[in-house]
Scaffold this motif. Structure first.
Motif, PDB file in Angstrom:
ATOM      1  N   VAL A  56      42.952  47.571  47.192  1.00 31.23           N
ATOM      2  CA  VAL A  56      43.438  48.216  48.046  1.00 31.23           C
ATOM      3  C   VAL A  56      44.670  48.918  47.453  1.00 31.23           C
ATOM      4  O   VAL A  56      44.744  50.331  47.742  1.00 31.23           O
ATOM      5  N   ALA A  57      45.774  48.375  46.840  1.00 30.04           N
ATOM      6  CA  ALA A  57      46.815  48.893  46.131  1.00 30.04           C
ATOM      7  C   ALA A  57      46.336  50.203  45.309  1.00 30.04           C
ATOM      8  O   ALA A  57      47.110  51.271  45.339  1.00 30.04           O
ATOM      9  N   ILE A  58      45.383  49.969  44.473  1.00 29.48           N
ATOM     10  CA  ILE A  58      44.908  50.992  43.521  1.00 29.48           C
ATOM     11  C   ILE A  58      44.292  51.950  44.293  1.00 29.48           C
ATOM     12  O   ILE A  58      44.662  53.484  43.878  1.00 29.48           O
ATOM     13  N   ALA A  59      43.419  51.771  45.366  1.00 29.10           N
ATOM     14  CA  ALA A  59      43.159  52.959  46.189  1.00 29.10           C
ATOM     15  C   ALA A  59      44.037  53.699  46.968  1.00 29.10           C
ATOM     16  O   ALA A  59      44.083  54.863  46.980  1.00 29.10           O
ATOM     17  N   ARG A  60      45.216  53.073  47.305  1.00 28.50           N
ATOM     18  CA  ARG A  60      46.401  53.875  47.761  1.00 28.50           C
ATOM     19  C   ARG A  60      47.077  54.718  46.895  1.00 28.50           C
ATOM     20  O   ARG A  60      47.546  55.663  46.963  1.00 28.50           O
ATOM     21  N   ILE A  87      37.768  56.265  48.977  1.00 30.55           N
ATOM     22  CA  ILE A  87      38.331  55.798  48.129  1.00 30.55           C
ATOM     23  C   ILE A  87      38.112  54.176  47.969  1.00 30.55           C
ATOM     24  O   ILE A  87      37.871  53.681  47.048  1.00 30.55           O
ATOM     25  N   LEU A  88      38.081  53.748  49.174  1.00 34.46           N
ATOM     26  CA  LEU A  88      37.821  52.285  49.382  1.00 34.46           C
ATOM     27  C   LEU A  88      36.289  52.031  49.025  1.00 34.46           C
ATOM     28  O   LEU A  88      36.275  50.944  48.573  1.00 34.46           O
ATOM     29  N   GLU A  89      35.689  52.773  49.189  1.00 35.07           N
ATOM     30  CA  GLU A  89      34.356  52.602  48.871  1.00 35.07           C
ATOM     31  C   GLU A  89      34.186  52.623  47.296  1.00 35.07           C
ATOM     32  O   GLU A  89      33.449  51.880  46.615  1.00 35.07           O
ATOM     33  N   GLU A  90      34.740  53.598  46.646  1.00 30.48           N
ATOM     34  CA  GLU A  90      35.145  53.708  45.282  1.00 30.48           C
ATOM     35  C   GLU A  90      35.516  52.496  44.780  1.00 30.48           C
ATOM     36  O   GLU A  90      34.977  51.993  43.384  1.00 30.48           O
ATOM     37  N   VAL A  91      36.303  51.699  45.285  1.00 30.61           N
ATOM     38  CA  VAL A  91      37.093  50.513  44.574  1.00 30.61           C
ATOM     39  C   VAL A  91      36.192  49.076  45.158  1.00 30.61           C
ATOM     40  O   VAL A  91      36.445  48.130  44.844  1.00 30.61           O
ATOM     41  N   GLU A 138      40.594  40.864  34.585  1.00 33.43           N
ATOM     42  CA  GLU A 138      39.369  41.551  34.078  1.00 33.43           C
ATOM     43  C   GLU A 138      38.977  42.553  34.996  1.00 33.43           C
ATOM     44  O   GLU A 138      38.560  43.726  34.524  1.00 33.43           O
ATOM     45  N   ASP A 139      38.561  42.275  36.156  1.00 31.97           N
ATOM     46  CA  ASP A 139      38.051  42.982  37.140  1.00 31.97           C
ATOM     47  C   ASP A 139      38.754  44.339  37.158  1.00 31.97           C
ATOM     48  O   ASP A 139      38.414  45.344  37.373  1.00 31.97           O
ATOM     49  N   ILE A 140      40.236  43.897  37.460  1.00 37.29           N
ATOM     50  CA  ILE A 140      41.127  44.996  37.942  1.00 37.29           C
ATOM     51  C   ILE A 140      41.320  46.003  36.755  1.00 37.29           C
ATOM     52  O   ILE A 140      41.357  47.181  36.854  1.00 37.29           O
ATOM     53  N   LEU A 141      41.237  45.346  35.445  1.00 41.89           N
ATOM     54  CA  LEU A 141      41.306  45.965  34.223  1.00 41.89           C
ATOM     55  C   LEU A 141      39.993  46.963  34.060  1.00 41.89           C
ATOM     56  O   LEU A 141      40.472  48.116  33.663  1.00 41.89           O
ATOM     57  N   ALA A 142      39.000  46.462  34.413  1.00 42.68           N
ATOM     58  CA  ALA A 142      37.807  47.326  34.336  1.00 42.68           C
ATOM     59  C   ALA A 142      37.999  48.480  35.072  1.00 42.68           C
ATOM     60  O   ALA A 142      37.819  49.735  34.827  1.00 42.68           O
ATOM     61  N   LEU A 143      38.664  48.437  36.359  1.00 46.49           N
ATOM     62  CA  LEU A 143      39.020  49.474  37.292  1.00 46.49           C
ATOM     63  C   LEU A 143      39.878  50.550  36.527  1.00 46.49           C
ATOM     64  O   LEU A 143      39.714  51.815  36.421  1.00 46.49           O
ATOM     65  N   PHE A 144      41.041  50.170  36.046  1.00 46.33           N
ATOM     66  CA  PHE A 144      42.192  50.970  35.209  1.00 46.33           C
ATOM     67  C   PHE A 144      41.231  51.724  33.944  1.00 46.33           C
ATOM     68  O   PHE A 144      41.420  52.644  33.851  1.00 46.33           O
TER      69      PHE A 144
END
Ligand code: ADP
Ligand code: MG
Length: 234
Positions: free
Chosen positions: A155-159, A130-134, A183-189
């Motif tokens: 990391v928090a999102i991976a957790r 999961i850390l690799e995914e993020v 914006e990077d974090i929102l792209a992940l969401f």
């Protein structure tokens, strides 16, 4: 989309103050959220957004009305049942990241798996993947303090993802981040949303809320309005 994931009917929350006075913070909310929806919750400070998130996340129980998660009424559950539901179905992301400072990233992400009884070798493997995914596969043994804010939120999102939840609850997840990092974090969401996760995100910022499908506006513990074409708001 289609299945109802969350159904709130006449949902209220009261707090008892030290003086014995009771304050009503949520005044009988009615709404439904479908599986796969991305909902933003907006509203002034003190309007009850975090209180509502605590109810949705089964961290607290309603004072009145009903909260059904996948058709199951949380009011009828014991604290143990709520904790189990939480760890199986819900991932949490907070403004302040809430990572353990003395633990490596891999240990931080693997922690929820400890509580769900996954053996150590599997925990390491799942957390690493999961850390690799993020995008943090090259930082596994770092500690949170050695990362930028945006990386810590990853990391928090991976957790939050490690137990394969169907619902992600995020309370002002970009509140401590600059615009570019947000914006990077929102792209992940957005990509989690595209993979079918249901996301409920509290924010003060219209630019953040625009990533959602719908926006629920709270004022003084009541639903002021529900906007269904959030992408189009100015
Ligand atoms: P928001 O997240 O929208 O800023 P909150 O849900 O944190 O709002 O708070 C809503 C209202 O509930 C506020 O008036 C706050 O003071 C009150 N409140 C929150 N938690 C408690 C508590 N544990 N005891 C008493 N009042 C509380
Ligand atoms: Mg709040």
């Amino acid at each position: 989309m289609g299945d109802i994931l969350i159904q709130a009917t006449s949902l209220t929350k009261d707090y008892a103050l030290d003086e014995g006075e009771i304050v009503r913070v949520l005044h009988g909310l009615d709404f439904t959220i479908e599986s796969g929806e991305f909902l933003a919750i907006m509203g002034p400070s003190g309007s009850g957004k975090s209180t509502l998130m605590n109810l949705l996340g089964c961290l607290d129980t309603p004072s009145g009305g009903h909260y059904l998660l996948k058709g199951e009424d949380t009011a009828a559950m014991s604290p143990d049942q709520l904790a189990s539901l939480r760890s199986r179905k819900i991932g949490f992301v907070f403004q302040g990241f809430n990572l353990l400072p003395r633990k490596s990233l891999i240990d931080n992400v693997a922690l929820p798996l400890v509580y769900s009884g996954v053996p150590r070798v599997d925990r390491e493997r799942i957390a690493r993947a999961i850390l690799e995914e993020v995008g943090l596969g090259d930082r596994l043994r770092h500690r949170p303090g050695q990362l930028s804010g945006g990386q810590q939120q990853r990391v928090a999102i991976a957790r939050a993802l490690v137990n394969k939840p169907s619902l992600i609850l995020a309370d002002e997840p970009t509140g401590n981040l600059d615009t570019k990092t947000s914006e990077d974090i929102l792209a992940l969401f957005d990509s989690l949303h595209q993979q079918g996760l249901t996301i409920i995100l509290v924010t003060h910022e219209p630019d953040v809320a625009r990533h959602a499908d719908k926006i629920l506006y709270l004022i003084d513990g009541r639903i002021d309005r529900l906007v269904v074409n959030a992408h189009a708001i100015q």
